[in-house]
Enzyme design. Sequence first.
Site, short mmCIF file in Angstrom:
data_model
loop_
_atom_site.label_atom_id
_atom_site.label_comp_id
_atom_site.label_asym_id
_atom_site.label_seq_id
_atom_site.Cartn_x
_atom_site.Cartn_y
_atom_site.Cartn_z
N ASN A 3 37.36 -36.27 -1.35
CA ASN A 3 38.00 -37.21 -0.43
C ASN A 3 37.46 -38.63 -0.59
O ASN A 3 38.21 -39.60 -0.60
CB ASN A 3 37.77 -36.75 1.02
CG ASN A 3 38.74 -35.67 1.43
OD1 ASN A 3 39.80 -35.52 0.82
ND2 ASN A 3 38.40 -34.89 2.44
N ASP B 199 0.87 -1.17 0.00
CA ASP B 199 0.00 0.00 0.00
C ASP B 199 0.91 1.23 0.00
O ASP B 199 2.11 1.11 0.24
CB ASP B 199 -0.89 -0.03 1.25
CG ASP B 199 -2.03 0.99 1.17
OD1 ASP B 199 -2.15 1.67 0.13
OD2 ASP B 199 -2.78 1.12 2.15
N ASN C 292 36.55 -35.58 8.62
CA ASN C 292 35.26 -34.93 8.38
C ASN C 292 34.96 -33.88 9.44
O ASN C 292 34.52 -32.76 9.15
CB ASN C 292 34.15 -35.99 8.36
CG ASN C 292 32.82 -35.42 7.94
OD1 ASN C 292 32.73 -34.70 6.96
ND2 ASN C 292 31.78 -35.72 8.70
N ASP D 138 34.91 -29.72 8.92
CA ASP D 138 33.64 -29.06 9.19
C ASP D 138 33.77 -27.90 10.18
O ASP D 138 32.93 -27.00 10.21
CB ASP D 138 32.62 -30.06 9.75
CG ASP D 138 31.65 -30.54 8.68
OD1 ASP D 138 31.53 -29.86 7.64
OD2 ASP D 138 31.01 -31.59 8.87
N ASP E 241 -5.83 -6.78 4.77
CA ASP E 241 -4.58 -7.25 4.14
C ASP E 241 -4.25 -8.70 4.50
O ASP E 241 -3.32 -9.28 3.94
CB ASP E 241 -3.40 -6.37 4.60
CG ASP E 241 -3.48 -4.95 4.07
OD1 ASP E 241 -3.75 -4.79 2.88
OD2 ASP E 241 -3.30 -4.02 4.86
N ASP F 103 -0.84 -3.80 6.73
CA ASP F 103 -0.98 -3.60 8.18
C ASP F 103 -2.43 -3.55 8.64
O ASP F 103 -2.71 -3.29 9.80
CB ASP F 103 -0.27 -2.31 8.61
CG ASP F 103 -0.85 -1.07 7.93
OD1 ASP F 103 -1.78 -1.20 7.11
OD2 ASP F 103 -0.36 0.05 8.22
#
Length: 847
Positions: free
Chosen positions: A663, A334, A688, A692, A599, A595
Amino acid sequence: MISIKEKSQETKPFWSLSTEDALKLQNSRLTGLTSEEVSEKQQKYGINSLKTVKKQSSVGLFLNQFKSPVTLILLLAALLSFFLQDPVDALIIVIIVLFSTLLGFWQEKTAGNAVSQLLNLIRVRATVLRDGQKSELPIEEIVPGDIIFLSAGDVIPADCLLIKEDELFVDEAAFTGETFPVEKDVTVLPDKTPLSKRTNSLFMGSHVISGTATALAFVTGMSTEFGHVSQNLGKKAPLTDFERGIKKFGNLLMQITLVMVIFLFGVNVLLHKPVLDSLLFTLAIAVGITPQLLPAIISVNLSQGAKRMAQAQVIVKRLNSIENFGNMNVLCSDKTGTLTEGKVKVDRALDYSGKENKEVLRMAKINAALQQGFKNPIDEAISAVEVDGFKEYVRVDEIPYDFIRKRLSLLIDDGQQHKLITKGAVNQILEVCTKVIDENGNIIPIENARGMTQQLYTTLSEKGYRTLGIAYKDCGDATVLSKTDEQDMIFAGFVSLYDPPKAGIIDTINEFQQYGVRLKIITGDNALIAKSMSQQIGMDHAVILTGGKMREMSDTAFLHRVSKVDVFAEVEPNQKEQIILALKKAGKVVGYMGDGINDVSAIHAADVGLSVNTAVDVAKEAADIVLLNQDLNVLIEGMKEGRRTFANTQKYIFMATSANFGNMFSMAGASLFLSFLPLLPKQVLLTNLMTDLPSMAISSDNVDEEWILKPRSWDIKFIKRFMVSFGLLSSIFDYITFGVLLFVFHAAEQEFHTGWFIESVVSATFIVLVVRTQKTFVKSRPGKYLLLATLFVIFFALALPYLPFAGLLGFVPLPFIFYPVLLAIVALYILFAELMKKWFYKRFTYQ
């Protein structure tokens, strides 16, 4: 002792009770509960929440980390190894898996706590009578027996019995499926009255469309009608584009993992390697190829993104909406408060001929100041105007504003008689008028003035003024008002109002376009006002479509037209949702910012529902994202944070898939020609875990501008190509390392494990700095925490063979000369990765 009458009332439903009996049953009164009574009831009835799922406990969150079947199988296999073969190795595997799990748990718990704190900023509240005083309280604190005050836009916080109402209309579509509001009244109904006929009851999950009410809360939480419905349905919200992307990515990994596991286990068994070792090794590889920390990384990225968005005055209610927010390419809004200042001011009051008239302004002020329905900026602006000789009038009765009539009528006592004063949209006012008053006070037929009236209305609209009509009539001694009284009225004149465009709004709209987002205005104002406003904000050639024209178009024609329209004017509330759905069908990712009560359906329909903290409760409740400041610049900053969050999530995907795939491909090849396992299962898991670790800091990483400039969504094809291309490159340098270890250093089993472990961890960790950006890694600075985590892992990997517990992990010290060779291999790998990246991004583009 309970009387027979009281006992029978306990078994009766609340809609069959009188107000007096209902208050007695709830041990309440019209002055409300006391704090002590509330405390007792909260212990008895618990929190007033519709959520069927309680906040997950720390234990539940920890156990949730083990939901991967591969992880569970690995733990079981490790326990089997513990009893049958090598208890030390099995214990190390379990410790590594648990450590990885604890990292994921810690990240997700931290993320969840951060989000909970943000959501407290935008809790929906209700007006409740406590200790004889009106208080604004979170709806979760409502208890049976509370006296609640409701007006237009309020969410009904519990199942309630109506005590008092004034032209109350409620949206109960969630229960009845009826789209039209239901009129409510104070009455006593039979026990077996069906839900759709309970006109004296209000139900949690519905909301007030118009009018006011006082109600007694009778049932709260999951015991309400809506609580029963939500339990029976058990439906989940539809997946967002972000969640669908994760699901597709998960399916891709499962396919790769399945093929790899079957192949490797078969090869190792055929080569007569120990079956249990081969099983553990294969399962470790399955864990290795899966980005085990992906759920935690996503949670942290989204929660950190939400925290940064909160600093930009944007509160995220549903974390997964962040990706849709970043991917949004159409924003519907709006104009009031977003494109304009949102501070409506009265220009002047005119009679039908265009002459200023103070009596018209006086009537407008009486109507605006005395009405008790939903307050809005227009009424506040009119109420604030000083009018000479204005005196206090007495409100007798009222018909609140609604979106069908578009009028607000007030019956007032001016000390001599009762007068009806009506204010509203000009055309809706004119349709109930048969006469008009001229400048001399003469009453003439409206037909004699209709042409001049319409011309003045058109002129004001063309200049951009929001214009209201004012009408009145004498009502003698009438004390009750109904909608049928809105007829045979006298047209008094116009009140014109203006709301200037926000400073810098033209630059803001241009900035949206630079970021690939097209702004579309949806307004109930007439086309002339909309055209004037669009010109003031720099949209000189805006394509305008009215709600009337929309109704005349077929669905196909509207779908073809909707993307080309810039401004939708004279739009009815139900047409807003139609516009949003048509844009989505046309392939757009649509945000809708609203708002008001009208709506809500559009907010629900949009990919990203946006509202502001000052919105009516029902709009704020429906939204995915709530702005603490109604400003499009705030929205731009939030959108950019959404794109940064998505970019960092994708970085982890690029890093984890390419490194892990490389890997695992290397291990598959090495298994074919080595007489021993390329790495022990515990070493695979440790690799691993260590690769990570830097990813934990990815949420704080810097993001290149290219990722922010345009909306993006998941591109599985691109990810697959990236994984294969950079994974194979990684494997090439792994095989070079194998050759150096076997033919230059003549490494035995433990030396081979140690050398390849170090090369694998160092190269996979270093490559993070390369694949995180499309630029050369020296031109795109990583975040401070990502860089520190990367350096820590590299130094730890280099030092690991010399630590006291290295032997338990199967590592041995290597000759010093290995390290310069390792450095050369990693340096070449980085160089070729940069060249590969340049070639790759020339050929492929992330959509």
